[in-house]
Write an enzyme that holds these catalytic residues in place. Structure first.
Site: not given
Ligand SMILES: Nc1nc2c(c(=O)[nH]1)N[C@@H](CN(C=O)c1ccc(C(=O)N[C@@H](CCC(=O)O)C(=O)O)cc1)CN2
Ligand SMILES: NCC(=O)N[C@@H]1O[C@H](COP(=O)([O-])[O-])[C@@H](O)[C@H]1O
Length: 228
Positions: A106, A139, A141, A210
């Protein structure tokens, strides 16, 4: 006819990179004309996406920077400092667009403020890096807008379907803002869940969608910022 400048994208990953591969395969084709990937950055050393980048033709420059090792090596630094370092690496590659393709971190306001040009980025070992025009961040999702924000969206959607709470799920690419997965959608596509199918079948069908959506959304936003 003067050649229009190449359009440059930086891709951030954490995993297998199948969506990165979709972008690699589409770059410089009619699906993504005049476009090349100038950087692949991963926060996980073992991310296979780094291998995909290295094996691309020509190879794509890669970088690796993970939060915990960064904080351990820089005990006086914070998570926003890490995000600023990520921004520094990204801005150095001079992208027109940043694509989060399975980037599981994030981003703080600091990252977004640097990419938008609101916060200057003093590059300690180089001339100050200036962001002269906002660099959009999008991003990918694996859910529909507002349905399953955050991590593990595929599993959560599948479980909700089993409980009869939803009839369908989907995929979106959205603009990245501070609130996770709440940015304006760029492309949204529904993906059905079939009664009785295992999660693996649903997941495979969703990933195939995707791979189309990420190219379509990247082309759409690139055309806004850097028309062919
Ligand atoms: N500010 C934003 N940052 C990110 C966004 C966004 O919309 N605004 N999208 C995410 C992608 N994502 C879902 O699409 C997502 C990725 C990761 C997490 C999460 O909980 N991450 C944890 C660590 C998890 C791990 O290391 O396995 C964290 O960051 O502490 C939630 C949503 C990308 N960033
Ligand atoms: N919240 C973010 C999230 O869940 N992203 C997801 O991670 C995968 C990456 O696959 P890839 O490494 O094979 O492209 C994809 O399914 C994408 O939607």
């Amino acid at each position: 006819m003067t050649e229009s400048a190449q359009r440059r994208i930086a891709v951030l990953i954490s995993g297998s990179g199948s969506n990165l591969q979709a972008l690699i395969d589409a770059a410089n084709t009619p699906r993504l004309p005049n476009t090349h990937i100038v950087l692949v950055l991963s926060n996980r050393k073992a991310a296979y996406g780094l291998t995909r980048a290295a094996q691309a033709n020509p190879p794509i420059p890669t970088a690796y920077l993970a939060l915990q090792p960064y904080l351990k090596a820089n005990p006086d630094k914070t998570r926003p400092d890490y995000d600023a370092e990520v921004a520094r690496i990204v801005v150095r590659s001079k992208p027109d667009l940043v694509v989060l393709a399975g980037w599981m971190h994030i981003m703080s306001e600091r990252f977004l403020d640097i990419l938008s040009g609101h916060t200057p980025l003093e590059d300690t070992d180089e001339q100050q890096l200036k962001v002269t025009r906002p660099i959009p961040v999008i991003n990918l999702h694996p859910a529909l807008p507002g349905a399953f924000d955050g991590a593990n969206a595929i599993e959560r959607a599948y479980e909700a379907f089993q409980k009869g709470e939803i009839k369908t799920s989907g995929v979106m690419v959205h603009r990245v803002i501070r609130e996770v997965d709440r940015g304006d959608p760029v492309v949204v596509k529904e993906v059905e869940i079939r009664q009785g199918e295992p999660i693996e079948a649903f997941e495979e069908r969703l990933h195939r969608v995707e791979w189309e959506v990420i190219v379509q959304a990247t082309a759409q936003v690139l055309n806004e910022v850097s028309p062919v």
